[in-house]
Design a protein around this motif. Structure first.
Motif, short mmCIF file in Angstrom:
data_model
loop_
_atom_site.label_atom_id
_atom_site.label_comp_id
_atom_site.label_asym_id
_atom_site.label_seq_id
_atom_site.Cartn_x
_atom_site.Cartn_y
_atom_site.Cartn_z
N VAL A 86 -10.64 -17.80 6.15
CA VAL A 86 -10.32 -16.95 7.31
C VAL A 86 -11.62 -16.69 8.06
O VAL A 86 -12.57 -16.17 7.48
CB VAL A 86 -9.75 -15.58 6.88
N ALA A 87 -11.68 -17.03 9.33
CA ALA A 87 -12.85 -16.71 10.14
C ALA A 87 -12.46 -15.62 11.13
O ALA A 87 -11.40 -15.69 11.77
CB ALA A 87 -13.36 -17.94 10.87
N VAL A 88 -13.31 -14.63 11.24
CA VAL A 88 -12.99 -13.43 11.99
C VAL A 88 -13.83 -13.35 13.26
O VAL A 88 -15.04 -13.57 13.21
CB VAL A 88 -13.26 -12.20 11.10
N GLN A 89 -13.18 -13.07 14.36
CA GLN A 89 -13.94 -12.86 15.61
C GLN A 89 -14.62 -11.50 15.52
O GLN A 89 -13.96 -10.48 15.37
CB GLN A 89 -13.00 -12.90 16.81
N THR A 90 -15.93 -11.51 15.64
CA THR A 90 -16.63 -10.24 15.47
C THR A 90 -16.95 -9.55 16.78
O THR A 90 -17.18 -8.36 16.81
CB THR A 90 -17.93 -10.44 14.67
N GLN A 91 -17.01 -10.31 17.88
CA GLN A 91 -17.25 -9.65 19.17
C GLN A 91 -16.06 -9.87 20.08
O GLN A 91 -15.66 -11.01 20.28
CB GLN A 91 -18.47 -10.25 19.87
N PRO A 92 -15.55 -8.80 20.67
CA PRO A 92 -14.46 -9.00 21.61
C PRO A 92 -14.96 -9.66 22.90
O PRO A 92 -16.10 -9.44 23.29
CB PRO A 92 -13.98 -7.58 21.89
N GLY A 150 -12.85 -22.53 15.34
CA GLY A 150 -11.90 -21.69 16.08
C GLY A 150 -12.50 -20.33 16.40
O GLY A 150 -12.36 -19.80 17.51
N GLN A 151 -13.20 -19.78 15.43
CA GLN A 151 -13.86 -18.48 15.61
C GLN A 151 -14.87 -18.55 16.77
O GLN A 151 -14.92 -17.67 17.62
CB GLN A 151 -14.57 -18.13 14.30
N ASN A 152 -15.64 -19.63 16.80
CA ASN A 152 -16.62 -19.81 17.88
C ASN A 152 -15.97 -19.88 19.24
O ASN A 152 -16.46 -19.32 20.21
CB ASN A 152 -17.37 -21.14 17.68
N ILE A 153 -14.83 -20.58 19.29
CA ILE A 153 -14.12 -20.70 20.57
C ILE A 153 -13.65 -19.31 21.01
O ILE A 153 -13.76 -18.93 22.17
CB ILE A 153 -12.93 -21.69 20.45
N LEU A 154 -13.12 -18.53 20.08
CA LEU A 154 -12.69 -17.17 20.42
C LEU A 154 -13.88 -16.35 20.91
O LEU A 154 -13.76 -15.58 21.87
CB LEU A 154 -12.05 -16.48 19.21
N MET A 155 -15.03 -16.54 20.29
CA MET A 155 -16.19 -15.74 20.67
C MET A 155 -16.79 -16.19 22.00
O MET A 155 -17.48 -15.41 22.67
CB MET A 155 -17.21 -15.72 19.54
N GLN A 156 -16.50 -17.44 22.38
CA GLN A 156 -16.92 -17.87 23.73
C GLN A 156 -15.96 -17.33 24.79
O GLN A 156 -16.09 -17.65 25.96
CB GLN A 156 -16.89 -19.39 23.83
N GLY A 157 -14.93 -16.63 24.38
CA GLY A 157 -13.97 -16.10 25.35
C GLY A 157 -12.70 -16.93 25.43
O GLY A 157 -11.83 -16.65 26.25
N GLY A 158 -12.60 -17.94 24.59
CA GLY A 158 -11.39 -18.76 24.59
C GLY A 158 -10.21 -17.99 24.01
O GLY A 158 -10.40 -17.01 23.28
N ASN A 159 -9.01 -18.43 24.34
CA ASN A 159 -7.83 -17.76 23.78
C ASN A 159 -7.33 -18.54 22.56
O ASN A 159 -7.94 -19.53 22.14
CB ASN A 159 -6.75 -17.60 24.85
N ALA A 160 -6.22 -18.06 21.98
CA ALA A 160 -5.71 -18.65 20.74
C ALA A 160 -5.39 -20.13 20.90
O ALA A 160 -5.58 -20.92 19.97
CB ALA A 160 -4.47 -17.88 20.28
N TYR A 197 -9.40 -8.33 7.07
CA TYR A 197 -9.00 -7.49 8.20
C TYR A 197 -9.88 -7.78 9.42
O TYR A 197 -11.07 -8.05 9.29
CB TYR A 197 -9.14 -6.01 7.81
N SER A 198 -9.28 -7.74 10.59
CA SER A 198 -10.08 -7.83 11.82
C SER A 198 -9.42 -7.02 12.93
O SER A 198 -8.20 -7.00 13.04
CB SER A 198 -10.20 -9.29 12.27
N GLN A 199 -10.25 -6.40 13.74
CA GLN A 199 -9.74 -5.69 14.93
C GLN A 199 -9.43 -6.69 16.03
O GLN A 199 -8.69 -6.40 16.94
CB GLN A 199 -10.82 -4.77 15.46
N HIS A 200 -10.10 -7.85 15.97
CA HIS A 200 -10.01 -8.80 17.09
C HIS A 200 -9.30 -10.07 16.62
O HIS A 200 -8.32 -9.98 15.92
CB HIS A 200 -11.40 -9.07 17.63
N GLY A 201 -9.84 -11.24 17.00
CA GLY A 201 -9.16 -12.48 16.66
C GLY A 201 -9.45 -12.94 15.24
O GLY A 201 -10.40 -12.50 14.60
N MET A 202 -8.57 -13.82 14.75
CA MET A 202 -8.79 -14.42 13.43
C MET A 202 -8.30 -15.87 13.48
O MET A 202 -7.33 -16.19 14.17
CB MET A 202 -7.96 -13.80 12.33
N VAL A 203 -8.94 -16.71 12.67
CA VAL A 203 -8.49 -18.10 12.54
C VAL A 203 -8.32 -18.37 11.04
O VAL A 203 -9.26 -18.19 10.27
CB VAL A 203 -9.54 -19.08 13.12
N VAL A 204 -7.14 -18.82 10.66
CA VAL A 204 -6.85 -19.08 9.24
C VAL A 204 -6.47 -20.54 9.10
O VAL A 204 -5.48 -20.98 9.69
CB VAL A 204 -5.64 -18.25 8.76
#
Ligand code: DON
Length: 611
Positions: free
Chosen positions: A586-592, A66-76, A49-56
């Motif tokens: 599954v990698a989960v984005q932990t910070q929005p 992918g998770q790192n890119i999301l956490m840098q502010g990148g989009n899907a 489960y994640s409230q934010h982004g996920m990469v599977v």
């Protein structure tokens, strides 16, 4: 008076709320909780489960990139591009620069979905009978394991197109992780080691691949480090010069030279003319859900929707039917048989041939198909010459699904066709060549590696795209809200793997983890067999036998990587990476990150880069 009012006011303010005066009562936030569906209970297996982004994806390195890119502010889409380049390094049997695939992108802000087709194309010098020997028989080695097996690669153009449309970080930043892993090495997993051993006989024959994929005269073992220095150089060039380096520049020159030297057909002109294209996703409805999937040159969307619509005619959700009952499996087999029979007759690249897509996906056809099914007995498939089949699929193609915190979704399947494609690597580049040309019909009536047959519609023609089964898919609910995204590898079983999982969620009310791990079944018209994974009730299989089906247990089918909206009442998403792939993660984005919604950015700097 003022003092009195003040006193009353402060007493009111300080007075405990009514629920607090009653010692046994609970505060509203706890009372309301009783109505919220509980996510992590009541099932044998749970999704992430994640409230934010996920990469599977099928690879832990890639999911984390992918998770790192999301956490840098990148989009899907940023994440997808980085994941795709990373997998070319970390999961070289399927991730690729020298292959192709399909991507669906859901833009949450504009509520639009686009399909990107970056499937390989036949070279200009290709021709219908190019794989026939002097006796008119298909030379399988030529079609599958030679330089002539390669279609013009589409992956780099596909990623560039996705990036041009939606990307928001620097192009270079999306290639950096891949460059890092190619030059600093990746830890060899057991599944990577095994896949290299399985394909050793082919990889050994290519001098460039031999240099990379063997430790001198030994196999790589789990725990070793695999370096890919030539590939790192290629990726650095792509990072600096953009996709043109691959299609017109230095990399193109190397590919064309290597082709010429080894009897391949791809020329500078083929590369320069290659374009990835935007297509309209196909749309169909299943029990109130809207399903969007890939149009031709993939057969995936047409047949997924066709099968769902026919299955909708049966009360599969009812208890008496359910997952794994002989009635459900019987109608699934019959509907699959019909769809794959149609695939062999009607499907091909719509840029070259006409395909009755609307008719195949129509209500009328679904009703007719359903009416034609006898609940008592199987309909034997017609005998068709050459319906042979590879019993065990090896993990080749790969799918990943990404959602970002803004609700944008990417669902992407790409491939070299077989594991490590044809096994040939372009000298000095680290690029493995696909053998996608085998997805064409080399001769009418003769099956390809997945046992799929076809006709002139899927015959080889210059610049035509071979028919695919890849099925990246998005599902929306009746309110047009995102519901789920999924896809799978599995050759001919891709379409049915996606179908099995969708039915498990929609009809059988399984959570995503249950839906993906449940045993799957498949029928593809030829061979006339119901193929099942281990795990169905033997009693059910006997009942299927009694109806006249030949049931065959096969190795695991597909590897579905999926994201789904969390159950109603919960924010966020659930995801599951198919346990049929050892490295799936599954990698989960932990910070929005709030600063970077999916939006068309200022492209000025980019045109400089691509000049
Ligand atoms: O495009 C296709 O349908 C095939 N080239 C896909 C191959 C594949 O999925 C191999 N799988 N695991």
């Amino acid at each position: 008076m003022r003092a009195l009012l003040g006193l009353i006011f402060s007493v009111l303010l300080l007075a405990p709320p009514s629920w607090a005066q009653n010692v046994g009562a609970l505060p509203p936030f706890i009372q309301q909780q009783a109505n919220v569906p509980i996510l992590h209970e009541g099932a044998r297996i749970q999704p992430v489960y994640s409230q934010h982004g996920m990469v599977v994806s099928a690879d832990k390195y890639a999911s984390q990139v992918g998770q790192n890119i999301l956490m840098q502010g990148g989009n899907a889409v940023d994440a997808a591009v980085a994941v795709a380049f990373t997998m070319a390094v970390t999961m070289p049997r399927a991730g690729n620069l020298g292959g192709g695939g399909f991507m669906l992108v859901y833009d949450a802000k504009n509520k639009t979905t686009r399909a990107i087709d970056y499937r390989e194309k036949a070279p200009l010098a290709a021709s219908a009978n190019m794989y026939l020997d002097e006796n008119g028989e298909v030379d399988e080695n030529l079609a599958r394991f030679s330089y002539k097996s390669a279609g013009v690669p589409g992956t780099v153009k596909g990623m560039e197109l996705a990036f041009r449309l939606y990307g928001s970080l620097d192009w270079q930043a999306l290639l950096d992780p891949a460059i890092h892993y190619a030059s600093n090495g990746v830890r060899v997993s057991q599944s990577l080691a095994e896949s290299l051993q399985k394909k050793a006989a082919h990889l050994w024959k290519s001098p460039a691949a031999r240099k990379v994929f063997f430790k001198q005269d030994h196999f790589y073992s789990a725990g070793d480090t695999l370096y890919q220095k030539d590939l790192a150089k290629t990726l650095v060039t792509l990072a600096k010069e953009g996709a043109d380096a691959f299609y017109k520049g230095d990399i193109a020159t190397r590919i064309a030279l290597d082709m010429k030297k080894n009897g391949g057909l791809i020329t500078m002109q083929d590369l320069a003319e290659y374009q990835a294209v935007l297509r309209e996703p196909l749309v169909g409805y299943y029990r109130g859900y809207k399903v969007l999937s890939m149009p031709p040159p993939s057969s995936g969307g047409v047949h997924l929707i066709q099968m769902l619509k026919a299955l909708e005619q049966f009360p599969i959700q009812q208890q008496r039917w359910g997952h794994g009952s002989s009635d459900t499996m019987h109608v699934m087999a019959e509907v699959m048989r019909q769809a794959y029979a149609d695939r062999s007759k009607y499907l091909g690249d719509t840029d070259f041939v006409s395909v009755p897509i609307k008719a195949l996906m129509s209500d009328l056809y679904a009703i007719r198909t359903a009416k034609g099914i006898s609940m008592a007995s199987a309909t034997p498939s017609e005998l068709v010459e050459g319906g042979k089949f590879l019993p065990d699929e090896s993990p080749q193609t790969t799918h990943f699904t990404i959602v970002d915190k803004w609700g944008n979704v990417v669902t992407n399947t790409y491939t070299l066709n077989f594991s490590y494609g044809s096994g040939h690597m372009v000298a000095g580049t680290g690029i493995l060549l696909n053998n996608e040309m085998d997805d064409f019909v080399s001769k009418v009536g003769v099956a390809n590696a997945y046992g799929l047959i076809g006709n002139e519609k899927n015959a080889i023609e210059p610049e035509k795209r071979p028919l695919s089964s890849m099925t990246p898919t998005l599902v929306f609910d009746a309110d047009d809200q995102f519901y789920m995204a999924l896809g799978s590898p599995g050759g001919s079983r891709i379409i049915t793997s996606v179908l099995n999982v969708l039915m498990n969620v929609i009809d059988h009310n399984m959570n995503l983890a249950e839906a993906i791990t449940a045993p799957r079944m498949h029928h593809q018209y030829m061979p006339d067999k119901v193929q099942v994974e281990k795990g169905f009730s033997l009693d059910t299989l006997k009942l299927l036998n009694h109806k006249g089906h030949t049931v065959e247990e096969v190795a695991p089918m597909g590897a579905v990587m999926a994201v789904k909206r969390a159950p109603k009442g919960q924010k966020g998403y659930v995801a599951f990476a198919d346990t049929r792939r050892a490295d799936a993660f599954v990698a989960v984005q932990t910070q929005p990150q709030d600063n970077n919604p999916l939006a068309r950015k200022d492209m000025d700097w980019l045109s400089d880069l691509f000049e």
